[in-house]
Scaffold this motif. Structure first.
Motif, PDB file in Angstrom:
ATOM      1  N   ALA A  15     -32.649  16.331 -13.263  1.00  0.00           N
ATOM      2  CA  ALA A  15     -34.197  16.478 -14.186  1.00  0.00           C
ATOM      3  C   ALA A  15     -33.198  15.115 -14.879  1.00  0.00           C
ATOM      4  O   ALA A  15     -32.176  14.728 -14.863  1.00  0.00           O
ATOM      5  CB  ALA A  15     -33.278  17.732 -14.919  1.00  0.00           C
ATOM      6  N   PHE A  16     -34.729  14.858 -15.669  1.00  0.00           N
ATOM      7  CA  PHE A  16     -34.754  13.957 -16.860  1.00  0.00           C
ATOM      8  C   PHE A  16     -34.802  14.564 -17.800  1.00  0.00           C
ATOM      9  O   PHE A  16     -36.060  14.827 -18.334  1.00  0.00           O
ATOM     10  CB  PHE A  16     -35.784  12.885 -16.836  1.00  0.00           C
ATOM     11  N   ALA A  17     -33.890  13.926 -18.930  1.00  0.00           N
ATOM     12  CA  ALA A  17     -33.132  15.140 -20.481  1.00  0.00           C
ATOM     13  C   ALA A  17     -34.101  14.352 -20.899  1.00  0.00           C
ATOM     14  O   ALA A  17     -34.688  12.730 -21.311  1.00  0.00           O
ATOM     15  CB  ALA A  17     -32.384  14.967 -20.352  1.00  0.00           C
ATOM     16  N   VAL A  18     -35.367  14.245 -21.771  1.00  0.00           N
ATOM     17  CA  VAL A  18     -36.413  13.604 -22.674  1.00  0.00           C
ATOM     18  C   VAL A  18     -36.534  14.560 -23.939  1.00  0.00           C
ATOM     19  O   VAL A  18     -36.299  16.121 -24.294  1.00  0.00           O
ATOM     20  CB  VAL A  18     -37.729  13.934 -22.504  1.00  0.00           C
ATOM     21  N   ALA A  19     -35.073  13.743 -24.885  1.00  0.00           N
ATOM     22  CA  ALA A  19     -35.556  14.793 -26.440  1.00  0.00           C
ATOM     23  C   ALA A  19     -35.940  13.822 -27.789  1.00  0.00           C
ATOM     24  O   ALA A  19     -35.979  12.783 -27.404  1.00  0.00           O
ATOM     25  CB  ALA A  19     -33.674  14.594 -27.024  1.00  0.00           C
ATOM     26  N   ASP A  20     -37.130  15.096 -28.149  1.00  0.00           N
ATOM     27  CA  ASP A  20     -38.077  14.543 -29.512  1.00  0.00           C
ATOM     28  C   ASP A  20     -37.172  14.706 -30.936  1.00  0.00           C
ATOM     29  O   ASP A  20     -36.834  15.432 -30.998  1.00  0.00           O
ATOM     30  CB  ASP A  20     -38.734  15.298 -29.392  1.00  0.00           C
ATOM     31  N   ALA A  21     -36.575  12.629 -31.345  1.00  0.00           N
ATOM     32  CA  ALA A  21     -35.894  12.777 -32.710  1.00  0.00           C
ATOM     33  C   ALA A  21     -36.826  12.754 -33.361  1.00  0.00           C
ATOM     34  O   ALA A  21     -36.209  11.263 -33.998  1.00  0.00           O
ATOM     35  CB  ALA A  21     -34.492  11.348 -32.305  1.00  0.00           C
ATOM     36  N   MET A  22     -38.027  12.737 -33.330  1.00  0.00           N
ATOM     37  CA  MET A  22     -39.441  12.398 -34.237  1.00  0.00           C
ATOM     38  C   MET A  22     -38.444  11.261 -34.934  1.00  0.00           C
ATOM     39  O   MET A  22     -39.086  10.304 -35.968  1.00  0.00           O
ATOM     40  CB  MET A  22     -38.831  12.979 -35.553  1.00  0.00           C
TER      41      MET A  22
END
Lengths: 233, 233, 233, 233, 233, 233
Positions: free
Chosen positions: B84-91
């Motif tokens: 998986a490719f982790a994608v984080a919405d940190a605004m």
């Protein structure tokens, strides 16, 4: 057109010194906010501005047909004279790359000195491979039409908060890129080298342990010592 | 789930080319503004998105107890599948690091391909030591709870101005990170390699001294020459 | 004045750990947004803040006479004690460099530990040559008077969104620069090393394949294992 | 669910006073940056948050079909209970209006108290005609799908830099909108009226010509006078 | 040139409806971010764009002589045809007013419909007194030369993130200002009124208590009821 | 201290005219970006600056004890002379209100002319009720300590991008607030009224139908007509 001598002289004057000279003449907005060298180690580069201008993208304009239009970046590049410094007003848009490897490769072939923009390039690895020196605001994958429409060249533009007119003189180094209005280039070239020499002498004095007050800016005693050093040197 | 073949094919297609293909299909918002590689030299990486979501910090939520909560970044990481490719919405928050060395080290152990975020990491030296490839907006010393509250995973998110849904395909390279909607991944993989081949041929033509008009984009004569080159090549 | 021991201890505590300790005490705004190391490889540095303050430029104030004024950056630098960490409030202005090679060279001579600012430096090549460690927001060619007026030193300032008072403790490393209020420096120095030791042990556990829940933050069983490891170690 | 009494009590407590009370309890991030009343003269309004969430637009999602999807703003509105305060996380996007007259008219029919968003509305004349009280960041003509994709409701959200969870208490007045974490609503309602009374007394003292030191905040003598005033009052 | 009928028809179509129609045709960037009406109560106004362009100020260009130059705002205004909608690209600069009362008074005399800019005006009281309808980003006291240099008119420009070409159709109302590409104006005028009628019917249905799903967007049953209502109406 | 005559004269000169006069003397940064009147209809107001300065909040400083400190906003207000124009450097922070109704009420009692800040006020309804004229960047509910720490008064400050020194002259009207350096106030007062008279005459000429070229700026013929008009007037 400036004489090659002036360009050669300006290559020895830092962008910092140029902004100081222009400030003393009342010009405060001469350094472009945004453009930075995309890799370390470029020499200082100088050339007359060849300007290009973008406006925001509009979906009815950003078609494959537009790329073959007579008013295209391709046509602009074919119009660049050898020794020109390309300057592109991308309105500070950083989400669409104005040029990639193909256009940069062609600019190298045409003898362009470098590219300055307040926007970004795309395919940064490919652009680096062409060897074109670039001062820009970073990299983005999308093509220019994702955010921008090209509208013309050799017009007055804004780039990084600074007005640039065709044939103004561009100087770029590690600290970024500055614009010298065409009418002032000769005067800046005349004043720059002496200012560089004075500052180098001040650094050497600081390294000897001199205190700053009286030295920088130099008072009369310091000026006399500096003049004496020139005679000796 | 995409076949491994598609992922392998996409590894040979630049993010620039992917955005061009998606733009031709009407998708303009596919490149994430903000995430950049934290070090030079990463290979291009591909994987399905594993999404994570933060909201702003609130002092009653950012307690030591929260770190042991079942809805924590720790729990999310233990749920990440290999590849998986982790994608984080940190605004886009750049004043609090979402992950440091410990969480990144665990992601490596779980076989995660890399991490993309419009926020920042903390303890960047430690993160680099784990070897996890990271595309982010820089580094900050403070912990995530100084600015952010983690609220969930595998939900739709925004990251760098782009919508990301779980299992959309993420491709990241020197130009940043792009999202391919899951339903379009196969088509992009089909079109990408030919586009790369064409552009490489155009670069080689430019290096031979060809002019841009008629070549890029290619007119019928240029297309014929390109096709002929493929036969020869 | 802090004892040299405290400064030495803080050199072994990362800025990340310091922000975590201060957050637990209720202080969330301790990391300066903006300052980054201008080159890789600086060791972590520690020293009491020597503050400097700028306001916006006004053309009637930014004259050559001002540079020789008793209220100038030159006078401030001559007032810096050995071991001080210079911190300059440039109001986040990134279009005018607050210091160049001459002033930085003099700061090195005076034994200043380093310089932190939310503004930028000019003549970055020259600044690097002086060897002064600098955390700032980049480089710009124009002199400070193009955008800023110097107004004083050893006053309370804001820098990168953080309040800094003279003699607060500054710690800077790869993740940026943090402020420890003077009254808390001893306590942070007391807590920091143990926190670093615990985190190193957790990383080693992750590398052995341990899962995060129960380990980070450690539950009672993990704490017991950690304590046992210290006895063995 | 909060008792109607608590909501009625909070209607008499200004958002300013609420932020002060929450700050004293360690909560600094409770006021939403961005939402302002779109017209003058709204009474102060109170209600439990009904949250909605958007992510960035993607052209493959923003189709007419999406508007009829079960996961649409229409479905969310039909799920709103009477007395709820709608709060929409629009990621601060101000170039696409999240709701126009039709959706606002339906919210009025359902008995919704008002709408708070860090985004904007469209057809502001039509929205005003519905009578729905709205706190937002302005108006824009384009529909939500020009910039946003709706993804869900009654989830944790961020709005104007503040975390909002379903059923947190929203209070909005001329100074904007604040969030009271559900667990603290009762306590704030208990403390608020007394704080309002004290401040009104201080204003009356200032109007009599009293100096501020010792009065605001009140020292023991001022407190005694205040208590005496209550007995008389 | 568009027929007066088309302009009259567009006056009855809101900017919101126009953006929806254009979005369905693939144009998402048609609403200008920044320009707002400087007072309440303007009717909706329509006219072909007369474009003006500024670049950043440079002290050697911003001289009293420049105001009398043939390339000046004065000359541009004398070139405006009756019925034109002036649109000025001020690069979003909000610290220098592009026009004051004198220039606006002259525009009224020349029969200009209104002024749209992503910049600001100066002497807002005087501008209001002229009666010229203005959509802009606020007011500032300084003259244009404090921040801007005027460079030309009837060129392609960017304004508020949107491309505007001479003779594109401008429509402005309470929600701001939109651009209809010239080639699409007839089609938008043809579709707009029906869309307005449908939305008015939907509002009336909502006011009767109808639920949104199936109504907005209308399913087949709702469409049939709408068509029936037109017959009756 | 300026004579009352000068203040009275400046009351008849618009902020626009003042910025033009200062620009001709080489001062471009005199208008504060941010402060706007919080309600319509204030007369133009003039007074010497009484400066106040904030730095960012730090949780160890923002305690109830701080409000009673000798270095507090309360103490500053008690130090304001009658006729002063309060100017507060809030670093452009718009999430915490620097003053509410109580402090503004006390400023009215002390005879303060008005308040200018690049920050915001809180309890805007209460502030309006005090009658103190305020130019600021809006309203926020949270108290100043939520974002700011007060550090002193009558120091040099920056406000809205402009340097302000104690006793510089402040003039504020509908277009915002400008700073006249103390040393230039007399000269501006001498030049202002004639400039206003000339511009009024130009407006009257435009209303008669005169074209702009030759009129604004006036050529010799226009100047002669203007002089003649004064004789007649």
């Amino acid at each position: 057109m400036l004489s090659p001598d002036i360009a050669a002289t300006l290559c020895a004057v830092s962008t910092g010194t140029i902004t100081t000279i222009l400030l003393k003449k009342g010009l405060r907005r001469t350094w472009m906010q945004g453009p930075k060298p995309i890799k370390d180690g470029y020499p200082r580069l100088v050339g007359p501005a060849f300007t290009m201008r973008f406006v925001p993208a509009r979906e009815d304009l950003a078609t494959p047909e537009s790329w073959a239009s007579p008013r295209s970046t391709r046509a602009a590049i074919e119009d660049m004279p050898e020794g020109a410094f390309a300057v592109a007003d991308a309105m500070g848009v950083t989400g669409a790359g104005i040029f990639g490897d193909i256009l940069c490769a062609r600019m190298v072939k045409r003898g362009v000195v470098g590219l300055v923009t307040d926007g970004v390039v795309r395919d940064v690895a490919g652009v680096l491979a062409t060897g074109l020196p670039v001062w820009c605001a970073g990299a983005a994958a999308p093509p220019s039409v994702a955010g921008l429409t090209f509208v013309g060249w050799q017009e007055p533009i804004g780039c990084g908060g600074v007005a640039v007119f065709p044939d103004d003189m561009i100087v770029a180094d590690t600290d970024g890129a500055v614009v010298i209005p065409r009418a002032l280039a000769e005067e800046v070239a005349a004043l720059g080298p002496e200012q560089e020499r004075l500052e180098a002498w001040i650094v050497s004095e600081v390294e000897k342990g001199e205190r700053l007050p009286g030295l920088y800016p130099p008072n009369d005693a310091a000026k006399a010592r500096y003049e004496a050093s020139k005679t000796r040197g």
